[in-house]
Design a protein around this motif. Structure first.
Motif, PDB file in Angstrom:
ATOM      1  N   VAL A   1      -7.692 -12.118 -12.590  1.00  0.00           N
ATOM      2  CA  VAL A   1      -7.083 -10.835 -12.914  1.00  0.00           C
ATOM      3  C   VAL A   1      -6.379 -10.326 -11.656  1.00  0.00           C
ATOM      4  O   VAL A   1      -7.030 -10.131 -10.623  1.00  0.00           O
ATOM      5  CB  VAL A   1      -8.132  -9.799 -13.373  1.00  0.00           C
ATOM      6  CG1 VAL A   1      -7.460  -8.462 -13.686  1.00  0.00           C
ATOM      7  CG2 VAL A   1      -8.915 -10.307 -14.565  1.00  0.00           C
ATOM      8  N   ARG A   2      -5.062 -10.128 -11.747  1.00  0.00           N
ATOM      9  CA  ARG A   2      -4.325  -9.565 -10.610  1.00  0.00           C
ATOM     10  C   ARG A   2      -4.580  -8.074 -10.563  1.00  0.00           C
ATOM     11  O   ARG A   2      -4.451  -7.363 -11.562  1.00  0.00           O
ATOM     12  CB  ARG A   2      -2.839  -9.852 -10.735  1.00  0.00           C
ATOM     13  CG  ARG A   2      -2.513 -11.284 -10.379  1.00  0.00           C
ATOM     14  CD  ARG A   2      -1.082 -11.405  -9.853  1.00  0.00           C
ATOM     15  NE  ARG A   2      -0.850 -12.763  -9.432  1.00  0.00           N
ATOM     16  CZ  ARG A   2       0.061 -13.570  -9.939  1.00  0.00           C
ATOM     17  NH1 ARG A   2       0.840 -13.140 -10.905  1.00  0.00           N
ATOM     18  NH2 ARG A   2       0.218 -14.788  -9.479  1.00  0.00           N
ATOM     19  N   LEU A   3      -4.935  -7.603  -9.378  1.00  0.00           N
ATOM     20  CA  LEU A   3      -5.210  -6.192  -9.150  1.00  0.00           C
ATOM     21  C   LEU A   3      -4.050  -5.574  -8.376  1.00  0.00           C
ATOM     22  O   LEU A   3      -3.097  -6.262  -8.015  1.00  0.00           O
ATOM     23  CB  LEU A   3      -6.521  -6.044  -8.377  1.00  0.00           C
ATOM     24  CG  LEU A   3      -7.739  -6.745  -8.998  1.00  0.00           C
ATOM     25  CD1 LEU A   3      -8.919  -6.702  -8.052  1.00  0.00           C
ATOM     26  CD2 LEU A   3      -8.083  -6.118 -10.347  1.00  0.00           C
ATOM     27  N   LYS A   4      -4.156  -4.322  -8.057  1.00  0.00           N
ATOM     28  CA  LYS A   4      -3.118  -3.638  -7.284  1.00  0.00           C
ATOM     29  C   LYS A   4      -3.150  -4.070  -5.821  1.00  0.00           C
ATOM     30  O   LYS A   4      -4.148  -4.601  -5.340  1.00  0.00           O
ATOM     31  CB  LYS A   4      -3.297  -2.130  -7.395  1.00  0.00           C
ATOM     32  CG  LYS A   4      -3.063  -1.631  -8.806  1.00  0.00           C
ATOM     33  CD  LYS A   4      -3.161  -0.149  -8.901  1.00  0.00           C
ATOM     34  CE  LYS A   4      -2.933   0.222 -10.365  1.00  0.00           C
ATOM     35  NZ  LYS A   4      -2.729   1.603 -10.561  1.00  0.00           N
ATOM     36  N   LYS A   5      -2.053  -3.844  -5.136  1.00  0.00           N
ATOM     37  CA  LYS A   5      -1.881  -4.091  -3.699  1.00  0.00           C
ATOM     38  C   LYS A   5      -2.075  -5.551  -3.307  1.00  0.00           C
ATOM     39  O   LYS A   5      -2.546  -5.857  -2.222  1.00  0.00           O
ATOM     40  CB  LYS A   5      -2.789  -3.184  -2.890  1.00  0.00           C
ATOM     41  CG  LYS A   5      -2.500  -1.718  -3.139  1.00  0.00           C
ATOM     42  CD  LYS A   5      -3.192  -0.820  -2.182  1.00  0.00           C
ATOM     43  CE  LYS A   5      -2.812   0.615  -2.527  1.00  0.00           C
ATOM     44  NZ  LYS A   5      -3.173   1.558  -1.533  1.00  0.00           N
ATOM     45  N   GLY A   6      -1.762  -6.472  -4.230  1.00  0.00           N
ATOM     46  CA  GLY A   6      -1.798  -7.893  -3.909  1.00  0.00           C
ATOM     47  C   GLY A   6      -3.161  -8.558  -3.978  1.00  0.00           C
ATOM     48  O   GLY A   6      -3.299  -9.710  -3.598  1.00  0.00           O
TER      49      GLY A   6
END
Length: 157
Positions: free
Chosen positions: A91-96
């Motif tokens: 799961v891609r999260l915020k801020k990389g």
């Protein structure tokens, strides 16, 4: 004409599904159970070498399959001590940042799960370098439940 094709290709949006791969070096730092705390680098050195494939369904979610052979070395012997089969969800999260939720099956007879937080630290056109912190929790094979903190450095491509 060649310049306009290159400019167009650079501005195109990523297409999915997308397959990527990675290789890394993993250092388990400390393992805790109800009765003891074991640190790597003290009485032995253990290092894992994760190799994996990621299949991104979209920009935000994907599937990952990883195999991790682990070598353990002490004053008497150096050997492959375990092989970990490690599928999971990405799961891609915020801020990389990326979260990986993995299940674990070890040739040592242990099993469990591993939450991982990863961050790309240097990105290039055809590869990147990343760091991650895995937190393996293991059960089974007539041993106490353990929780480990690790540090991983790798290259994605």
């Amino acid at each position: 004409m060649l310049l306009s094709l290159n400019a167009t290709a650079q501005n195109e949006k990523e297409t999915f599904p997308k397959i990527t791969g990675f290789v890394a070096i993993l250092h388990p730092l400390v393992t805790i159970s109800a009765n003891e705390t074991i640190t790597n680098f003290k009485d032995y050195y253990a290092v894992g070498m994760p190799i994996g494939i990621n299949i991104w369904k979209s920009e935000k979610i994907g599937f990952s399959f990883e195999i991790v052979p682990t070598i353990k070395s002490d004053s008497q012997v150096s050997k492959v001590s375990n092989i970990l089969i490690h599928p999971g969800v990405l799961v891609r999260l915020k801020k990389g940042f990326t979260f990986a939720g993995r299940i674990a099956f070890e040739t040592s007879g242990r099993y469990g799960f591993t939450p991982v937080i990863a961050k790309v630290i240097k990105k290039y056109k055809d590869h990147n370098y990343y760091v991650s912190m895995p937190f393996p929790v293991r059960f089974g094979n007539n041993h106490e439940t353990t929780a480990t903190v690790g540090f991983q450095v790798g290259m994605g491509f």
